[in-house]
Design an enzyme around this catalytic site. Structure first.
Site, short mmCIF file in Angstrom:
data_model
loop_
_atom_site.label_atom_id
_atom_site.label_comp_id
_atom_site.label_asym_id
_atom_site.label_seq_id
_atom_site.Cartn_x
_atom_site.Cartn_y
_atom_site.Cartn_z
N TYR A 125 -0.63 -8.22 -17.08
CA TYR A 125 -0.35 -6.89 -17.63
C TYR A 125 -0.64 -6.82 -19.13
CZ TYR A 125 1.78 -6.08 -13.15
OH TYR A 125 1.99 -5.95 -11.80
N LYS A 171 2.38 -20.46 -9.61
CA LYS A 171 1.17 -20.88 -8.91
C LYS A 171 0.46 -21.88 -9.85
CE LYS A 171 -1.83 -20.29 -5.46
NZ LYS A 171 -1.56 -20.70 -4.07
N ASP A 203 2.83 -18.07 -3.03
CA ASP A 203 2.31 -17.68 -1.71
C ASP A 203 3.22 -18.18 -0.60
OD1 ASP A 203 1.53 -20.19 -2.60
OD2 ASP A 203 -0.44 -20.16 -1.65
N ASP A 227 6.27 -8.55 -9.37
CA ASP A 227 5.94 -7.21 -8.91
C ASP A 227 5.73 -7.22 -7.39
OD1 ASP A 227 5.21 -4.56 -8.93
OD2 ASP A 227 3.29 -4.85 -9.93
N ASP A 231 8.65 -6.18 -4.19
CA ASP A 231 8.34 -5.12 -3.23
C ASP A 231 8.37 -5.65 -1.80
OD1 ASP A 231 7.98 -3.12 -5.16
OD2 ASP A 231 6.19 -2.36 -4.17
#
Ligand code: ATP
Ligand code: MG
Length: 330
Positions: A125, A171, A203, A227, A231
């Site tokens: 971002y 990651k 993941d 993010d 969700d």
């Protein structure tokens, strides 16, 4: 602002769509438990842009930048022009999203009760995207030790206060330098706390969250991972109408439901006010009013369990029916 030093200044920004319906309901709840709060109402979003040409008027930004806390509803098409500068106005470094399955709400995974603590300032971002040649694009990802330390410390403090454990999402096997720094920093910070911690590749974590969400407590995440994973977890409890969030800074903070303006039901008076009421409970706790925050959460939880329910939860109650029920329980 702390509970000790006089009236709290709280800015209330309903915004567009169902924000206009649910934020006033949450304000009633705050007024019921916070005897000496001072409220200021301000505009932001599509409607004020249509009138004035600005989605986030200077005056609204300044109010939020100087308030003890801000409660925001939602903005429509102008959402990015409103929420990103507002989060900046309160200098928030952490996005906090509790995801909990409430009894009586038909959650896909009824054992879900976890909190995402998402880094809120950098990662992709803060990155720069460019097209370096026709058909060839790149993105720079920014990870700093200072921001990683700040978010890890917030996550471990949060877990320490609640007697819970931390999972560090990353990651680092692929993004060795950037997530490597994030992970090393979080490990170093975690070693200072008497809090159980583990690490998870983001993941694999996505898969485990779907299968066994009850195994997780506080999940500390880099920006993009937070993010997506938050969700995903929202889907496990079903119902955007139930999920609160906080954007936390050192001096001030901004609280908002995870949902948007819900144009499909806006104006009908049937939006579920629970998410923004639970955001108000987080606001109370941020300001040090822990008992009041817990009272609000209990009243909302009890109402979710017993009804009345708005249509998103299969009922036929209105926003004001639910609000009255919550106020009665308070
Ligand atoms: P936006 O672009 O403002 O996010 P959206 O169309 O994505 O608008 P959301 O507000 O994100 O809408 O909501 C997605 C779905 O969830 C919609 O069908 C909406 O009706 C439902 N929903 C969201 N919040 C609530 C709520 N508080 N009460 C009831 N239903 C809700
Ligand atoms: Mg949406």
């Amino acid at each position: 602002g702390t509970a000790a030093d006089g009236p709290e200044r709280i800015v209330v920004i309903p915004g567009d769509g169902i924000g206009k319906e649910v934020v006033p309901a949450a304000r009633e709840v705050l007024e019921a438990v916070g005897p000496d709060f001072e409220f200021e109402e301000a505009d932001a979003g599509d409607a004020v842009k249509a009138e004035t040409g600005e989605a986030l008027p200077e005056e609204t930004r300044d109010l939020a930048a100087n308030a003890d806390a801000t409660l925001f509803g939602a903005a429509g098409e102008t959402a990015a022009d409103v929420i990103i500068p507002l989060r900046r106005a309160v200098d928030s470094f952490a996005n906090v999203r509790p995801v909990r399955a409430y009894p009586g709400t038909d959650a896909l995974q009824p054992g879900t009760d976890l909190v995402f603590v998402r880094e809120n300032t950098e990662g992709v971002y803060a990155g720069h995207e460019s097209e370096i040649a026709p058909g060839v694009t790149t993105l720079t990802r920014v990870v700093t030790e200072s921001a990683s330390e700040e978010i890890a410390r917030y996550g471990f403090e949060y877990a320490a206060e609640r007697g819970s454990r931390v999972t560090i999402a990353h990651k680092a096997n692929v993004m060795r330098t950037t997530d490597g720094l994030f992970l090393d920093t979080a490990r170093r910070v975690g070693a200072e706390y008497d809090v159980d911690a583990d690490e998870a590749l983001m993941d694999a974590l996505a898969m485990h969250l779907v299968q066994r969400p009850e195994e997780y407590d506080v999940v500390v995440c880099p920006n993009l991972a937070g993010d997506v994973l938050s969700d995903l977890a929202a889907g496990l409890v079903g119902g955007l109408g139930l999920l609160p969030s906080a954007n936390v800074g050192d001096e001030r903070a901004l609280f908002e439901p995870v949902h948007g303006t819900a144009p499909d039901i806006a104006g009908q008076g049937v939006a579920n006010p629970s998410a923004v009421m639970l955001s108000a409970a987080m606001l109370l706790e941020y300001l040090g009013y822990d008992d009041a925050g817990e009272r609000v959460r209990s009243a909302v939880t009890a109402t979710l369990e017993s009804g009345p329910h708005t249509p998103d939860l299969g009922g036929d109650a209105t926003t004001s029916d639910v609000t009255e029920a919550v106020l009665a329980k308070l």
